[in-house]
Design a protein around this motif. Structure first.
Motif, PDB file in Angstrom:
ATOM      1  N   VAL A 163       0.836  -1.209   0.000  1.00 14.26           N
ATOM      2  CA  VAL A 163       0.000   0.000   0.000  1.00 14.26           C
ATOM      3  C   VAL A 163       0.869   1.257   0.000  1.00 14.26           C
ATOM      4  CG1 VAL A 163      -1.688   1.328   1.320  1.00 14.26           C
ATOM      5  CG2 VAL A 163      -1.932  -1.154   1.126  1.00 14.26           C
ATOM      6  N   ARG A 164       1.901   1.274   0.858  1.00 11.82           N
ATOM      7  CA  ARG A 164       2.750   2.475   0.994  1.00 11.82           C
ATOM      8  C   ARG A 164       3.498   2.772  -0.299  1.00 11.82           C
ATOM      9  NH1 ARG A 164       8.030   4.071   3.117  1.00 11.82           N
ATOM     10  NH2 ARG A 164       8.725   1.904   3.266  1.00 11.82           N
ATOM     11  N   GLN A 192       1.519   4.182  -3.300  1.00 10.88           N
ATOM     12  CA  GLN A 192       1.299   5.630  -3.234  1.00 10.88           C
ATOM     13  C   GLN A 192       2.530   6.389  -3.733  1.00 10.88           C
ATOM     14  OE1 GLN A 192       0.347   5.995   0.936  1.00 10.88           O
ATOM     15  NE2 GLN A 192      -1.812   5.498   0.640  1.00 10.88           N
ATOM     16  N   LYS A 241       2.856   6.013  -7.519  1.00  9.34           N
ATOM     17  CA  LYS A 241       1.864   6.861  -8.187  1.00  9.34           C
ATOM     18  C   LYS A 241       2.303   8.319  -8.198  1.00  9.34           C
ATOM     19  CE  LYS A 241      -3.057   8.026  -8.159  1.00  9.34           C
ATOM     20  NZ  LYS A 241      -4.368   7.790  -7.475  1.00  9.34           N
ATOM     21  N   SER A 242       2.807   8.795  -7.058  1.00 11.90           N
ATOM     22  CA  SER A 242       3.213  10.209  -6.982  1.00 11.90           C
ATOM     23  C   SER A 242       4.452  10.477  -7.827  1.00 11.90           C
ATOM     24  CB  SER A 242       3.466  10.596  -5.525  1.00 11.90           C
ATOM     25  OG  SER A 242       4.557   9.885  -4.988  1.00 11.90           O
TER      26      SER A 242
END
Length: 321
Positions: A307-308, A311, A314-315
């Motif tokens: 999950v971490r 993110q 994606k960024s």
């Protein structure tokens, strides 16, 4: 069937089960390392395989199957026979980052594998060629801000932890270091050693010998605090608040391995990781050994990291077909 005959049948089944359990392992075990020789995972895998072999009483052979950021070797392990004779020694960048980075990594990190043991974690080090003018992170950031886009950093490949650590640094420090991907950490280190590039993010075990020899200059470690192996080198978070990124290393078995084999592997790895000689070897390489960790706790760590890093990927805008 009479009661006596039934009891005899049950005893035969139980004896047969016991024999099946006791025969594992009856031949050599293959430990897949989905990265190139000389990298962190390879170094750790070879130390662990030797001790695991002693404890299991059967050879444990390391086989490097690099490519596609670790996907090739991981796919091979996922599709191997579910008998406990093929294991996967891998790192968080392959198991937790690749599913977000690649549109089709070819494996599911949760469904295709069962955690066996978490071994430990290592920071990456931002290293400079010995002749590079900057002697500290503050100097590097000042230079990079004065000349945006002029300085380059090498990594083990697109989407690897080394790459994403550089993108995080660019974002959080407001600089523009240019990324140059290599096929593995060893060729990246070689070009920085040779002066072709000034900077590289590399794991501590793969770069410690070059640091000790003075051939590479450590500017900062990527962990939230200083590494015991490099106590005089600042954590990057000391200069860029909130910055952190470490690499964990762990052993997995393909999902579907028989429960008794899985338990035997877990028990053998617990004994392996408790051995003082093994711990001393790995700590000298810069590995921060994990405390006693259950497979369930390891699975939780994997899910949290998936999950971490999704993110962060994606960024960063990173993506590989």
């Amino acid at each position: 069937m009479t009661r006596r005959a039934l009891c005899c049948a049950c005893l035969c089944v139980a004896a047969g089960t016991g024999m099946a359990q006791s025969t594992y392992p009856s031949r050599a075990i293959l430990m897949i390392v989905p990265q190139t020789a000389g990298g962190t995972n390879d170094i750790v895998g070879r130390v662990v395989s030797q001790k695991l072999s002693e404890i299991l009483g059967s050879p444990v052979a390391v086989e490097n199957r690099p490519g596609a950021g670790g996907n090739i070797g991981t796919q091979f392990a996922a599709k191997s026979a579910k008998d406990g004779y093929t294991l996967l020694m891998t790192i968080s960048s392959s198991q937790a980052i690749n599913p977000a980075l690649y549109k089709n990594p070819g494996f599911d990190p949760v469904k295709d594998f069962k955690p066996v043991a978490l071994i430990g974690a290592v920071p990456n080090v931002l290293l400079a060629n010995a002749d590079f003018p900057a002697k500290s992170m503050k100097e590097l950031i000042a230079m990079a801000k004065a000349k945006p886009g002029q300085y380059q950093y090498a990594s083990a490949g697109n989407g690897t932890l080394n790459h994403l650590l550089g993108e995080m640094l660019n974002s959080m420090a407001g600089i523009d270091l240019q990324h140059v991907p290599y096929k593995g950490v060893a060729p990246a280190l070689n070009d920085v050693l040779g002066g072709q590039l000034p900077l590289v993010f590399a794991s501590l075990p793969s770069s410690l010998a070059h640091i000790k020899s003075g051939k590479l200059k450590p500017l900062a470690v990527s962990s939230s605090k200083r590494s015991p192996a490099l106590p005089d080198v600042p954590a990057l978070s000391e200069v860029v608040p909130g910055y952190t990124g470490t690499l964990w290393i762990g052993l997995f078995a393909p999902a579907g391995v028989p429960a008794d084999v899985q338990i035997k592997l877990q028990d053998a790895m617990a004994k392996t990781l408790a051995a003082k000689d093994l711990r001393d070897k790995l700590e000298l390489q810069g590995v921060e050994m994990a405390g006693p960790t259950t497979p369930e706790q390891f699975a939780t760590l994997l899910n949290e990291d998936i999950v971490r890093w999704a993110q962060i990927v994606k960024s960063s805008g990173a993506s590989i077909d």
